[in-house]
Design an enzyme around this catalytic site. Sequence first.
Site, PDB file in Angstrom:
ATOM      1  N   TYR A 147       0.548  -1.009  -0.033  1.00  0.00           N
ATOM      2  CA  TYR A 147      -0.033   0.072  -0.158  1.00  0.00           C
ATOM      3  C   TYR A 147       0.984   1.216   0.382  1.00  0.00           C
ATOM      4  CZ  TYR A 147      -3.594  -3.389   0.838  1.00  0.00           C
ATOM      5  OH  TYR A 147      -4.840  -4.463   1.001  1.00  0.00           O
ATOM      6  N   ASP A 208      -0.868 -11.045   8.143  1.00  0.00           N
ATOM      7  CA  ASP A 208      -0.018 -12.227   7.617  1.00  0.00           C
ATOM      8  C   ASP A 208       0.829 -12.508   8.580  1.00  0.00           C
ATOM      9  OD1 ASP A 208      -2.401 -14.293   5.869  1.00  0.00           O
ATOM     10  OD2 ASP A 208      -2.403 -12.449   5.705  1.00  0.00           O
ATOM     11  N   HIS A 448       4.884  -6.560  -4.549  1.00  0.00           N
ATOM     12  CA  HIS A 448       3.450  -6.488  -4.606  1.00  0.00           C
ATOM     13  C   HIS A 448       3.252  -5.262  -4.727  1.00  0.00           C
ATOM     14  CE1 HIS A 448       2.864  -6.564  -0.354  1.00  0.00           C
ATOM     15  NE2 HIS A 448       4.190  -7.466   0.135  1.00  0.00           N
ATOM     16  N   TYR A 529     -10.993  -1.408   0.404  1.00  0.00           N
ATOM     17  CA  TYR A 529     -11.537  -0.938   1.416  1.00  0.00           C
ATOM     18  C   TYR A 529     -10.101  -0.193   1.629  1.00  0.00           C
ATOM     19  CZ  TYR A 529      -8.081  -3.678   4.000  1.00  0.00           C
ATOM     20  OH  TYR A 529      -6.326  -4.599   4.135  1.00  0.00           O
ATOM     21  N   ARG A 530      -8.865  -0.069   1.155  1.00  0.00           N
ATOM     22  CA  ARG A 530      -7.625   0.708   1.538  1.00  0.00           C
ATOM     23  C   ARG A 530      -7.209   0.415   0.000  1.00  0.00           C
ATOM     24  NH1 ARG A 530      -4.053  -3.065   5.787  1.00  0.00           N
ATOM     25  NH2 ARG A 530      -2.582  -2.033   6.360  1.00  0.00           N
TER      26      ARG A 530
HETATM   27  C1  EUG Z   1      -3.378  -9.648   3.319  1.00  0.00           C
HETATM   28  C2  EUG Z   1      -5.003  -9.047   3.444  1.00  0.00           C
HETATM   29  C3  EUG Z   1      -4.871  -7.895   3.481  1.00  0.00           C
HETATM   30  C4  EUG Z   1      -4.231  -6.735   3.182  1.00  0.00           C
HETATM   31  C5  EUG Z   1      -3.339  -6.730   1.877  1.00  0.00           C
HETATM   32  C6  EUG Z   1      -2.652  -8.682   2.175  1.00  0.00           C
HETATM   33  C7  EUG Z   1      -3.053 -11.226   2.982  1.00  0.00           C
HETATM   34  C8  EUG Z   1      -2.092 -11.122   1.856  1.00  0.00           C
HETATM   35  C9  EUG Z   1      -7.502  -9.003   4.386  1.00  0.00           C
HETATM   36  O1  EUG Z   1      -6.154  -7.866   4.432  1.00  0.00           O
HETATM   37  O2  EUG Z   1      -4.807  -5.918   3.314  1.00  0.00           O
HETATM   38  C10 EUG Z   1      -2.097 -12.297   1.792  1.00  0.00           C
END
Ligand code: EUG
Length: 604
Positions: A147, A208, A448, A529-530
Site C-alpha cells: 500500500y 499474515d 506487490h 477498503y484500503r
Molecule cells: C493481505 C490481507 C489484507 C491486505 C493485504 C494483504 C493478505 C495477503 C485482509 O487484508 O489488505 C495474503
Amino acid sequence: MSFADEANSAVPTLPSTHSGIPTFLLEKAQKAKEGIFETRTKPANERQRLPVVPLGIERDEFTKALAELRGQLGAEHVEINDKPLKDGWYMEHPNTHDMMTILDEEELVASAVVYPGSTEEVQQVVLWANKYRIPIFPISMGRNLGYGGAAPRVRGSVTVDLGRRMNQILDLNPEDYTCLVEPGVSFYALYEAIQAKGYAHMWIDTPDIGGGSVLGNTIDRGVGYTPYGDHWACHAGLEVVLPTGDVIRTGMGALPGSNTWQTFPYGFGPYSDGIFSQSNYGIVTKMGMTLMPNPGGYESFMYTFPKEEDLGPLMEIIRPLRISNILENVAQVRHVIQALAALGQPRSKFFTGSGPIPAEVVHAAATTATAVGDYTWAYYGMAYGPAHIRAHKLALVDAEFKRIPGARRVDPATLPADEYFWARDRVAAGVPDIHELRWVNWTPNGAHVAFSPVSPIRAADATALFALGKRAHDRYGIDFFPAFCVGLREMHLIVEIVFDRDDGAARRAALDCLRDMIDEAAALGYGEYRTHLVLMDQVASTYSWNDGALMKFNERLKDALDPNGILAPGRCGIWPKRYRGRGWEMTRESGHVSEGSGVEPAGL
Ligand code: EUG
C-alpha cells in the site's frame, strides 16, 4: 555490499531493535532473506534527482528550517534523504521510499526523515511544519507494504518516523485484557512481551506477517485472523496530535484520572476516533487495544474444493455459518496458485513461457510439488475452545462444506511442518509469523501491490469479482492471486499483483491492471477498503455518491483541522486547500507524477 553478502548478514532481532524479528522466528527470517537476495538482480540505486525539496519552499529556506529542527530534536534525529535508495527487504525495510515501487523509484521519496521521541516532540515537529509550510508524512514503522510502505504521497515530504523512538508498550493489563501501545510496537513485539510476562491467558491478533505496527495497521483498518480480526473494531482510545499542534485523547482518555480508557471505546459525545483512521487529520501517538482471552484450545482445519465454479456455492455455505459464528475467525479462501507461490520458488520453476501461467500447469504442479495436492479453492479456518465445543462446530462445518461435490477435508497430520497450512494455523492462534513472505519470490525483485475490494459474502459477488480480476489479469498477462478474507458479514477480496520492480513494463502492466480493476469494480458497485498511495485519488473518486458529498465533507474537515495543509497531503485522496485544483491528483491520465504544479503561496 554484494547481494550474497547482504543475504548472509544477520537479521536484526528484538529487542535490540524495535522493528526486529523475535528469536523464535530468526532462522525462518534468515532463510527468507536468503531467498529474496538470491532472486535479486535490481542494481544498486544511484540517485538521479537530488536534492529533493517539497514544492512550496525554496531550497535555502528548507535547509534553514531543517537546521532549526535539528536544534530542537537533536542533530541525530533529523536525516536528509540524499543517499542511494536502499530497498533492503521486509525485515530491513527503508523509511525513505516505497521499496515495492510501482512508479519510477525516485517518485515517492521523502526529502528528510525525522525521529521524534515523545508526544511533545511530535507537537514540535507539527508546529515547525506549520511555520515553514512543509508537508510532513507520519509513519509508525513503515511496513505498509503493498500500500506504499513508508513512502509519502507528496514527493519531498518530511517523513516523521514515529516508531524508532516511540516504541513502548505503555500498559499491558492482564485483568482487563487490554494494552496501550506507541506507534513503534510491532505485532512481533507485542506477542513477545505477552509471552515474557507469562500472560498465556491473553492472545493478540496478528496479520499474515507480524512486522507491522499494531497502531499503524489498526488505524489503516488492517485485518488479522482470530475472532478479533477487525483491528479497528478492537481498538479502544487514541492520543492524537492535531495538525495545529494541539493534543487530544479520545473516548474515556478525555476524562482526567479515568481508569476506563482501554475498556470503553466511546466516552461521551461524538465518537471522534473514526476521523483519525485512513485520514490525514492527526498523528496518533498512543492507541489502546483489546486482547482476546485464550479460548482454552483450538484446531485449524482446511477444506479443498475441486472446481473454479465451486466458489459461488462455497460462499453461500460460508455466509450463514460465519454470521452465526459457527465459523469463528477471519478465514481465507485461497486459489491453488497461491499454494504454489507459497512454496517460495520462482514461477520459472514451474513455467518459463510468457503470459499468465496456464491452469493445467498450476494443477499439475500442485499435484507433484505440494503436500496437499491439487484443488482449486482452499478454505483455511479455525475452531476455538475445548475439544467438546470444537467438535460440535466442526461437525456442522463438515456437513455443510461436504455438500459441495469433491470437497475434501485435509488431515493436518499428513502435512509436513513447513507446509503453508501451519502458518495459517499459527496466525489464526495469534502467533505472528513470516511465512507469507515467500510468494514475493514468484518473480525476480518481487514486489506487490494489492487490489482490495469488499463485498457481502455471496455467490454473485464472489464470482463477479473473481471474473473481473481474472479478465483484467489476462488482459495484461499477469498471474492472478485471489484470496477472500471473510469478515463477519463481508469479505475483503485481496488480490496481490506480484511484479518485478526492476522491469518498467511489468510495473506499468501491474498499474494499468490495478486501475482497470478499480474502475470496473466501481462500475459494478464495489469499492476498496484500503489502497496504495498511487491509487488513492482514483479509489476516493469512486466513493462519489451525491456529487462527491463525502469528499466535500472530508475537505471541510481538512480545512478546519489543518488550515496550512501540512499533514500528509493527498493521503486517502484528501487534498488540503493549498493543493486543490493544481493537478496533484494522480490518475491514469495524469502520467503518474507525485507532484502537481505547485501550491498556493503561503502568504506568511
Ligand atoms: C493481505 C490481507 C489484507 C491486505 C493485504 C494483504 C493478505 C495477503 C485482509 O487484508 O489488505 C495474503
